[in-house]
Scaffold this motif. Structure first.
Motif, PDB file in Angstrom:
ATOM      1  N   ALA A  68       0.819  -1.208   0.000  1.00  0.00           N
ATOM      2  CA  ALA A  68       0.000   0.000   0.000  1.00  0.00           C
ATOM      3  C   ALA A  68       0.854   1.258   0.000  1.00  0.00           C
ATOM      4  O   ALA A  68       0.535   2.235  -0.690  1.00  0.00           O
ATOM      5  CB  ALA A  68      -0.929  -0.014   1.210  1.00  0.00           C
ATOM      6  N   VAL A  69       1.954   1.247   0.742  1.00  0.00           N
ATOM      7  CA  VAL A  69       2.811   2.434   0.827  1.00  0.00           C
ATOM      8  C   VAL A  69       3.422   2.745  -0.539  1.00  0.00           C
ATOM      9  O   VAL A  69       3.423   3.890  -0.991  1.00  0.00           O
ATOM     10  CB  VAL A  69       3.920   2.229   1.875  1.00  0.00           C
ATOM     11  CG1 VAL A  69       4.903   3.405   1.843  1.00  0.00           C
ATOM     12  CG2 VAL A  69       3.324   2.087   3.263  1.00  0.00           C
ATOM     13  N   THR A  70       3.920   1.708  -1.217  1.00  0.00           N
ATOM     14  CA  THR A  70       4.521   1.902  -2.538  1.00  0.00           C
ATOM     15  C   THR A  70       3.482   2.378  -3.544  1.00  0.00           C
ATOM     16  O   THR A  70       3.745   3.258  -4.372  1.00  0.00           O
ATOM     17  CB  THR A  70       5.158   0.591  -3.034  1.00  0.00           C
ATOM     18  OG1 THR A  70       6.137   0.160  -2.086  1.00  0.00           O
ATOM     19  CG2 THR A  70       5.809   0.787  -4.394  1.00  0.00           C
ATOM     20  N   ALA A  71       2.276   1.783  -3.484  1.00  0.00           N
ATOM     21  CA  ALA A  71       1.222   2.163  -4.424  1.00  0.00           C
ATOM     22  C   ALA A  71       0.800   3.620  -4.226  1.00  0.00           C
ATOM     23  O   ALA A  71       0.648   4.374  -5.196  1.00  0.00           O
ATOM     24  CB  ALA A  71       0.025   1.239  -4.246  1.00  0.00           C
ATOM     25  N   VAL A  72       0.632   4.011  -2.969  1.00  0.00           N
ATOM     26  CA  VAL A  72       0.253   5.403  -2.683  1.00  0.00           C
ATOM     27  C   VAL A  72       1.373   6.355  -3.087  1.00  0.00           C
ATOM     28  O   VAL A  72       1.121   7.445  -3.605  1.00  0.00           O
ATOM     29  CB  VAL A  72      -0.091   5.568  -1.190  1.00  0.00           C
ATOM     30  CG1 VAL A  72      -0.278   7.046  -0.835  1.00  0.00           C
ATOM     31  CG2 VAL A  72      -1.359   4.793  -0.845  1.00  0.00           C
ATOM     32  N   ALA A  73       2.624   5.927  -2.877  1.00  0.00           N
ATOM     33  CA  ALA A  73       3.762   6.777  -3.256  1.00  0.00           C
ATOM     34  C   ALA A  73       3.796   7.001  -4.765  1.00  0.00           C
ATOM     35  O   ALA A  73       4.074   8.114  -5.231  1.00  0.00           O
ATOM     36  CB  ALA A  73       5.068   6.138  -2.781  1.00  0.00           C
ATOM     37  N   SER A  74       3.498   5.955  -5.539  1.00  0.00           N
ATOM     38  CA  SER A  74       3.513   6.108  -6.998  1.00  0.00           C
ATOM     39  C   SER A  74       2.413   7.059  -7.453  1.00  0.00           C
ATOM     40  O   SER A  74       2.626   7.899  -8.341  1.00  0.00           O
ATOM     41  CB  SER A  74       3.350   4.747  -7.676  1.00  0.00           C
ATOM     42  OG  SER A  74       2.071   4.182  -7.399  1.00  0.00           O
ATOM     43  N   ALA A  75       1.241   6.939  -6.839  1.00  0.00           N
ATOM     44  CA  ALA A  75       0.147   7.852  -7.191  1.00  0.00           C
ATOM     45  C   ALA A  75       0.480   9.284  -6.793  1.00  0.00           C
ATOM     46  O   ALA A  75       0.170  10.241  -7.524  1.00  0.00           O
ATOM     47  CB  ALA A  75      -1.143   7.403  -6.507  1.00  0.00           C
TER      48      ALA A  75
END
Length: 227
Positions: A68-75
């Protein structure tokens, strides 16, 4: 009078942008549900985010196994483009911190480009009018895609997979048409993003295109001559 014209112009522009937003949102809703999102979550994402690039980045990253952290960071990285856009619009917002934060939600790609005047100022009513038309279309499109869930074959047959890149291409072409001086920056942005795609994910590569604005940002301000 000028304010009324701005609102009318915003609504007129917003209708055209809303059509593209609706088609793009249908593809997002279908994409999200096909990759494990419940329909309500896809619709909620469109209600609170209203950013196709960030929402697609989030869904793609989660589907690819990212946390989730990586996904939110990419967004978040993709949405960094709103920082300079918001900074350029800040002086046209009214009221205290809460009202200004609320008005700032109107800064979305199509509305922001349409609201730019030739002299470099922002048409505030036009910005708001265009966004007020697009936001409901974005939510409705997401709901249609999430609930009807067209198959990949259907999405390709109707060209839904091309809506997102075509949308940004049209924004770029419209900007270059109205401001020919932006052509060198647009060309440099394309070269930077294309080269970056060879070594980093497309979402990150897109961010490198922002470096094309560096020459304009670093250029010393032009001094006014004597009155």
């Amino acid at each position: 009078m000028r304010m009324r014209e701005g609102w009318r112009g915003g609504f007129a522009v917003g209708v055209g942008l809303a059509a593209g937003s609706f088609a793009l949102a249908v593809s997002f809703g279908a994409f999200a549900v096909q990759h494990g999102w419940p329909p309500w979550l896809a619709v909620l994402a469109s209600v609170v985010t209203f950013s196709g690039s960030a929402q697609f980045a989030l869904a793609t990253a989660l589907d690819g196994g990212a946390g989730a952290v990586t996904a939110v960071a990419s967004a978040t990285l993709i949405n960094l483009r709103f920082v300079p856009m918001g900074a350029a619009t800040a002086r046209y917002l009214h009221g205290g911190a809460l009202r200004r934060a609320l008005e700032g939600q109107a800064v979305v790609d199509g509305s922001w480009v349409a609201a730019q005047r030739d002299e470099g100022t922002t048409d505030r009513p036009k910005l708001f009018g265009a966004t007020l038309v697009q936001w409901p279309a974005w939510i409705a499109g997401t709901a249609c895609g999430a609930l009807l869930v067209p198959s990949t074959d259907v999405a390709r047959a109707w060209g839904l997979d091309m809506v997102f890149p075509a949308f940004f291409a049209l924004l770029l072409l419209d900007t270059v048409r109205s401001r020919p001086g932006c052509l060198p920056h647009a060309a440099l942005a394309g070269v930077l993003a294309g080269a970056a795609c060879l070594v980093v994910p497309p979402g990150v590569a897109l961010l490198t295109a922002a470096l094309a604005a560096a020459p304009a940002v670093l250029r010393p301000p032009r001094r006014e001559g004597p009155a």
